[in-house]
Design a protein around this motif. Structure first.
Motif, mmCIF file in Angstrom:
data_model
loop_
_atom_site.group_PDB
_atom_site.id
_atom_site.type_symbol
_atom_site.label_atom_id
_atom_site.label_comp_id
_atom_site.label_asym_id
_atom_site.label_seq_id
_atom_site.Cartn_x
_atom_site.Cartn_y
_atom_site.Cartn_z
ATOM 1 N N HIS A 155 17.358 3.463 9.569
ATOM 2 C CA HIS A 155 16.313 2.934 8.689
ATOM 3 C C HIS A 155 15.952 1.500 9.097
ATOM 4 N N GLY A 171 12.777 -0.732 8.430
ATOM 5 C CA GLY A 171 12.965 -0.547 6.998
ATOM 6 C C GLY A 171 13.609 -1.739 6.318
ATOM 7 N N HIS A 211 18.090 7.937 5.154
ATOM 8 C CA HIS A 211 16.874 7.258 5.595
ATOM 9 C C HIS A 211 15.716 7.539 4.638
ATOM 10 N N GLY A 212 15.584 8.780 4.198
ATOM 11 C CA GLY A 212 14.517 9.121 3.248
ATOM 12 C C GLY A 212 14.672 8.420 1.909
ATOM 13 N N LEU A 213 15.896 8.353 1.409
ATOM 14 C CA LEU A 213 16.127 7.674 0.131
ATOM 15 C C LEU A 213 15.907 6.166 0.251
ATOM 16 N N ALA A 262 13.870 4.733 2.350
ATOM 17 C CA ALA A 262 12.422 4.545 2.458
ATOM 18 C C ALA A 262 11.768 4.633 1.081
ATOM 19 N N ALA A 263 12.270 5.531 0.233
ATOM 20 C CA ALA A 263 11.709 5.657 -1.115
ATOM 21 C C ALA A 263 12.098 4.473 -1.999
ATOM 22 N N LEU A 264 13.317 3.965 -1.827
ATOM 23 C CA LEU A 264 13.796 2.869 -2.677
ATOM 24 C C LEU A 264 13.268 1.505 -2.250
ATOM 25 N N GLY A 272 11.366 0.898 1.076
ATOM 26 C CA GLY A 272 10.201 0.910 1.945
ATOM 27 C C GLY A 272 10.471 0.314 3.316
ATOM 28 N N HIS A 273 9.369 0.036 4.014
ATOM 29 C CA HIS A 273 9.415 -0.518 5.360
ATOM 30 C C HIS A 273 8.588 -1.788 5.409
ATOM 31 N N ASP A 279 4.504 -2.096 4.807
ATOM 32 C CA ASP A 279 3.962 -1.150 3.832
ATOM 33 C C ASP A 279 2.955 -1.856 2.954
ATOM 34 N N THR A 297 1.401 -3.191 -0.245
ATOM 35 C CA THR A 297 1.983 -3.599 -1.523
ATOM 36 C C THR A 297 0.879 -3.749 -2.541
#
Length: 148
Positions: free
Chosen positions: A34, A39, A83-85, A87-89, A91-92, A95, A97
């Motif tokens: 991540h 990330g 990595h998915g969680l 990214a959801a929590l 971000g990168h 992104d 805003t």
């Protein structure tokens, strides 16, 4: 036909130890991937919650002996989920805003000097940028009260 002797059941200490190692490796490799992908990380409490959720989940798959292929698949799945969680929590970098807080329209009223009538504005901007709109006259002497 399988002629190997049956495997003994795993002790609880061995099961939870293996689950902690698997969850830690999955979380660690997922975090590294991540971060390598630009990330951001959430706070330490969220990271600990991810680890705490991963350990009992890993025990479900480790109750039986697993081979190398299954172990590699479990680590890769843990890495992908991590990595998915993340990214959801969190971000990168880069992104989109939010541009600011959500502002709901509100009705502001103030008494006009002289005639006593109220002037009301409906705006999402500060009242200094909008011209007041005269309030409609009522049957009770031309005075109105504004509600929010």
């Amino acid at each position: 036909m399988d002629r190997r002797p049956p495997l003994p059941a795993l002790s609880a200490n061995l099961l939870w130890g293996r689950a902690v190692v698997l969850a830690t490796v999955g979380l660690g490799t997922g975090t590294v991937s991540h971060l390598a992908g630009g990330g951001r990380l959430p706070g330490p409490a969220a990271m600990m919650l991810l680890l705490a959720a991963g350990v009992p989940l890993a025990t479900l798959f480790l109750r039986r002996r697993v081979g190398r292929t299954a172990l590699v698949l479990l680590v890769a799945t843990g890495q992908t989920l991590t990595h998915g969680l993340l990214a959801a929590l969190a971000g990168h970098r880069g992104d989109a805003t939010a541009t600011g807080p959500v502002v709901l329209p509100r009705r502001r009223c103030r008494r006009a000097a002289g005639d006593g009538a109220a002037a009301c504005t409906t705006s999402t901007r500060p009242p200094s940028r909008r011209r007041p709109v005269p309030a409609p006259a009522t049957a009770a002497g031309g005075r109105t009260s504004c509600s929010t």
